[in-house]
Design a protein around this motif. Structure first.
Motif, mmCIF file in Angstrom:
data_model
loop_
_atom_site.group_PDB
_atom_site.id
_atom_site.type_symbol
_atom_site.label_atom_id
_atom_site.label_comp_id
_atom_site.label_asym_id
_atom_site.label_seq_id
_atom_site.Cartn_x
_atom_site.Cartn_y
_atom_site.Cartn_z
ATOM 1 N N GLN A 74 0.833 -1.212 0.000
ATOM 2 C CA GLN A 74 0.000 0.000 0.000
ATOM 3 C C GLN A 74 0.864 1.259 0.000
ATOM 4 O O GLN A 74 0.587 2.219 -0.726
ATOM 5 C CB GLN A 74 -0.945 -0.003 1.218
ATOM 6 C CG GLN A 74 -1.910 1.175 1.258
ATOM 7 C CD GLN A 74 -2.946 1.127 0.145
ATOM 8 O OE1 GLN A 74 -3.649 0.148 -0.027
ATOM 9 N NE2 GLN A 74 -3.037 2.199 -0.644
ATOM 10 N N ARG A 75 1.906 1.252 0.814
ATOM 11 C CA ARG A 75 2.825 2.393 0.883
ATOM 12 C C ARG A 75 3.448 2.651 -0.492
ATOM 13 O O ARG A 75 3.552 3.805 -0.944
ATOM 14 C CB ARG A 75 3.926 2.055 1.903
ATOM 15 C CG ARG A 75 4.756 3.227 2.375
ATOM 16 C CD ARG A 75 6.080 2.754 2.990
ATOM 17 N NE ARG A 75 5.942 1.613 3.891
ATOM 18 C CZ ARG A 75 6.852 0.654 4.032
ATOM 19 N NH1 ARG A 75 7.979 0.683 3.319
ATOM 20 N NH2 ARG A 75 6.648 -0.348 4.863
ATOM 21 N N THR A 76 3.847 1.580 -1.165
ATOM 22 C CA THR A 76 4.447 1.706 -2.499
ATOM 23 C C THR A 76 3.447 2.292 -3.497
ATOM 24 O O THR A 76 3.782 3.177 -4.281
ATOM 25 C CB THR A 76 4.925 0.326 -2.984
ATOM 26 O OG1 THR A 76 5.876 -0.177 -2.051
ATOM 27 C CG2 THR A 76 5.564 0.425 -4.362
ATOM 28 N N LEU A 77 2.219 1.794 -3.428
ATOM 29 C CA LEU A 77 1.171 2.331 -4.304
ATOM 30 C C LEU A 77 1.012 3.833 -4.095
ATOM 31 O O LEU A 77 0.983 4.612 -5.047
ATOM 32 C CB LEU A 77 -0.159 1.613 -4.012
ATOM 33 C CG LEU A 77 -1.379 2.136 -4.763
ATOM 34 C CD1 LEU A 77 -1.213 1.975 -6.257
ATOM 35 C CD2 LEU A 77 -2.640 1.406 -4.308
ATOM 36 N N ASP A 78 0.923 4.249 -2.834
ATOM 37 C CA ASP A 78 0.734 5.667 -2.532
ATOM 38 C C ASP A 78 1.906 6.500 -3.051
ATOM 39 O O ASP A 78 1.715 7.602 -3.573
ATOM 40 C CB ASP A 78 0.556 5.859 -1.020
ATOM 41 C CG ASP A 78 -0.700 5.159 -0.503
ATOM 42 O OD1 ASP A 78 -1.582 4.845 -1.323
ATOM 43 O OD2 ASP A 78 -0.784 4.905 0.716
ATOM 44 N N LEU A 79 3.103 5.944 -2.920
ATOM 45 C CA LEU A 79 4.299 6.638 -3.418
ATOM 46 C C LEU A 79 4.212 6.834 -4.935
ATOM 47 O O LEU A 79 4.472 7.929 -5.448
ATOM 48 C CB LEU A 79 5.552 5.829 -3.051
ATOM 49 C CG LEU A 79 6.904 6.346 -3.560
ATOM 50 C CD1 LEU A 79 7.242 7.697 -2.941
ATOM 51 C CD2 LEU A 79 8.016 5.333 -3.267
ATOM 52 N N LEU A 80 3.849 5.771 -5.643
ATOM 53 C CA LEU A 80 3.736 5.853 -7.098
ATOM 54 C C LEU A 80 2.686 6.884 -7.509
ATOM 55 O O LEU A 80 2.916 7.717 -8.386
ATOM 56 C CB LEU A 80 3.380 4.478 -7.688
ATOM 57 C CG LEU A 80 4.512 3.453 -7.706
ATOM 58 C CD1 LEU A 80 3.972 2.040 -7.934
ATOM 59 C CD2 LEU A 80 5.533 3.793 -8.788
ATOM 60 N N VAL A 81 1.540 6.835 -6.842
ATOM 61 C CA VAL A 81 0.447 7.748 -7.198
ATOM 62 C C VAL A 81 0.850 9.189 -6.924
ATOM 63 O O VAL A 81 0.607 10.081 -7.747
ATOM 64 C CB VAL A 81 -0.847 7.375 -6.437
ATOM 65 C CG1 VAL A 81 -1.905 8.462 -6.597
ATOM 66 C CG2 VAL A 81 -1.383 6.038 -6.943
ATOM 67 N N SER A 82 1.490 9.422 -5.805
ATOM 68 C CA SER A 82 1.870 10.805 -5.473
ATOM 69 C C SER A 82 2.940 11.319 -6.425
ATOM 70 O O SER A 82 3.097 12.531 -6.604
ATOM 71 C CB SER A 82 2.330 10.914 -4.020
ATOM 72 O OG SER A 82 3.573 10.271 -3.869
ATOM 73 N N ALA A 83 3.657 10.391 -7.076
ATOM 74 C CA ALA A 83 4.656 10.798 -8.070
ATOM 75 C C ALA A 83 4.017 11.053 -9.434
ATOM 76 O O ALA A 83 4.700 11.436 -10.379
ATOM 77 C CB ALA A 83 5.735 9.736 -8.189
ATOM 78 N N GLY A 84 2.716 10.823 -9.542
ATOM 79 C CA GLY A 84 2.021 11.120 -10.788
ATOM 80 C C GLY A 84 1.750 9.911 -11.677
ATOM 81 O O GLY A 84 1.216 10.052 -12.776
ATOM 82 N N ILE A 85 2.101 8.723 -11.198
ATOM 83 C CA ILE A 85 1.820 7.502 -11.963
ATOM 84 C C ILE A 85 0.320 7.202 -11.889
ATOM 85 O O ILE A 85 -0.270 7.248 -10.816
ATOM 86 C CB ILE A 85 2.609 6.307 -11.384
ATOM 87 C CG1 ILE A 85 4.107 6.514 -11.555
ATOM 88 C CG2 ILE A 85 2.149 4.991 -11.991
ATOM 89 C CD1 ILE A 85 4.639 6.203 -12.921
#
Lengths: 228, 228
Positions: free
Chosen positions: B166-177
């Motif tokens: 989940q943390r990884t997903l949030d990181l990706l999304v916040s980076a614009g992915i």
DNA sequence: TAGATTGTTAATCGATTAACAATC
DNA sequence: TAGATTGTTAATCGATTAACAATC
């Protein structure tokens, strides 16, 4: 606990329902860990993206597991779901193709945690024979039929290059394997009495590509359309 | 060739149709290789497990690509399908998690052949930083937002252990992915505007286990049943 | 008993298939 | 023109959702 309360003929249960059962099983394990002993379909729904009705209906395919007015006993339901899925028994798996993907699967602990055990691996490259990867010895595929029989292997995984996939499938089937997971991006031909599931990473990525192509950034609107 | 003939709003096209488009694309490539220039939906059907009607209907979601009485021009239709899927453009991919599965994906040529390119990999283990696997340098995840932006990466792959997913997903999304493929056996929570697809090997194997549990060897019969 | 929740029937929704007018 | 095949409408099928009687 036996399957005596099973009412349903599984031929008629949809793949979608079966996939959801796996997720119910995980959900119930999580609840058990939290110390929750009884749960309603409404509570299960709130902890997942399934509706309460859908959960009740899926379970109803296999019998009556709840108490009206009360809900479901977590540990009983979990055991029942695991027995329906047949995951209360450890299943032995043969891997064919020890390339990048195949080697990765040999070290993939999640499968072991879910009661699957890759007990042998095969590769057509003689240089790989007798190599040991994660305690599994790589073998000559010509030994597959004998080893499948002696080890009582039930499931095959195809992780060979595309051109060798159909041949590998036929080899597994002729050795008596009835359940196969195919990672090669090839649509394989198989008898109706064999269960073949495909994991096709290209299709998944192409689905994402479709989304990127069509969903404009910051798009929130809805149109009507000719195509459902 | 432009997408000007696209009629449909893709919001309303089912995931099932999109997955079939990938298979149509492959089928058309094979026909092209064989030197076949024109094909009917009936011929496409005979070379796949789709019905002719289904193929015509799927294509009709996106425009009119055939000639009545004649069929479809293979190369034109192939190009159109590839543009619909957005696979005519090479897509850059970021991989997060360089364990067994992640490393395997870095060497998985099929993805490259389908126009996807993993250009960076991230892992939280500092010992892996600056390691080079298949020409890709493993990076500190804290650098992810910057690299995603500078490299114009569009797709993320999550291959981290379950607890970090989940943390990884949030990181990706916040980076614009906006498009993500998740290999961890965890149901992740994500905004509606992000496309998340899950590849869950445990679910696939448990589906096979279900079959083994319920389908007796040599079973050919059909019963009726309460559960559809 | 009153409130809660199941198991199941009926209603709805969506996807697939059949049929056929349009047209090459 | 006659034969073939598309694109699309109507019919069917199957899966999901709503509603509710049974019952804890």
């Amino acid at each position: 606990m036996s399957e005596s309360q099973l009412i349903n003929n599984p031929d008629t249960v949809s793949e979608a329902t079966i996939n959801r059962l796996s997720l119910y099983s995980r959900l119930l394990s999580a609840l058990e860990t939290e110390g929750i002993t009884v749960v309603s379909s409404r509570e299960l729904s709130s902890r997942s993206h399934f509706t309460a009705t859908q959960i009740r209906r899926d379970l109803a395919c296999f019998g009556q597991f709840g108490k009206r007015g009360i809900g479901y006993e977590v540990s009983t339901l979990k055991r029942a779901v695991n027995e329906i899925l047949g995951v209360h028994i450890r299943r032995k798996v043969a891997l064919v193709g020890v390339g990048n993907l195949g080697s990765a699967l040999l070290g993939y602990r999640v499968l072991y945690a879910h009661n699957f055990e890759i007990v042998t691996a095969f590769d057509s490259d003689p240089q790989k024979w007798n190599q040991v990867i994660n305690n599994v010895v790589v073998q000559d595929p010509s030994r597959l039929p004998q080893i499948v029989r002696s080890e009582q292997i039930e499931i095959g995984i195809i992780a060979v290059p595309p051109h060798a996939a159909q041949r590998t499938l036929d080899l597994l089937v002729s050795a008596g394997i009835r359940a196969i997971l195919n990672f090669s991006p090839t649509r394989l031909v198989v008898s109706r009495h064999i269960k073949l599931r495909n994991v096709d990473l290209s299709i998944e990525l192409e689905g994402l590509s479709y989304f990127l192509q069509h969903e404009p950034i910051n798009a929130h609107k809805k149109h009507d359309s000719r195509c459902k």
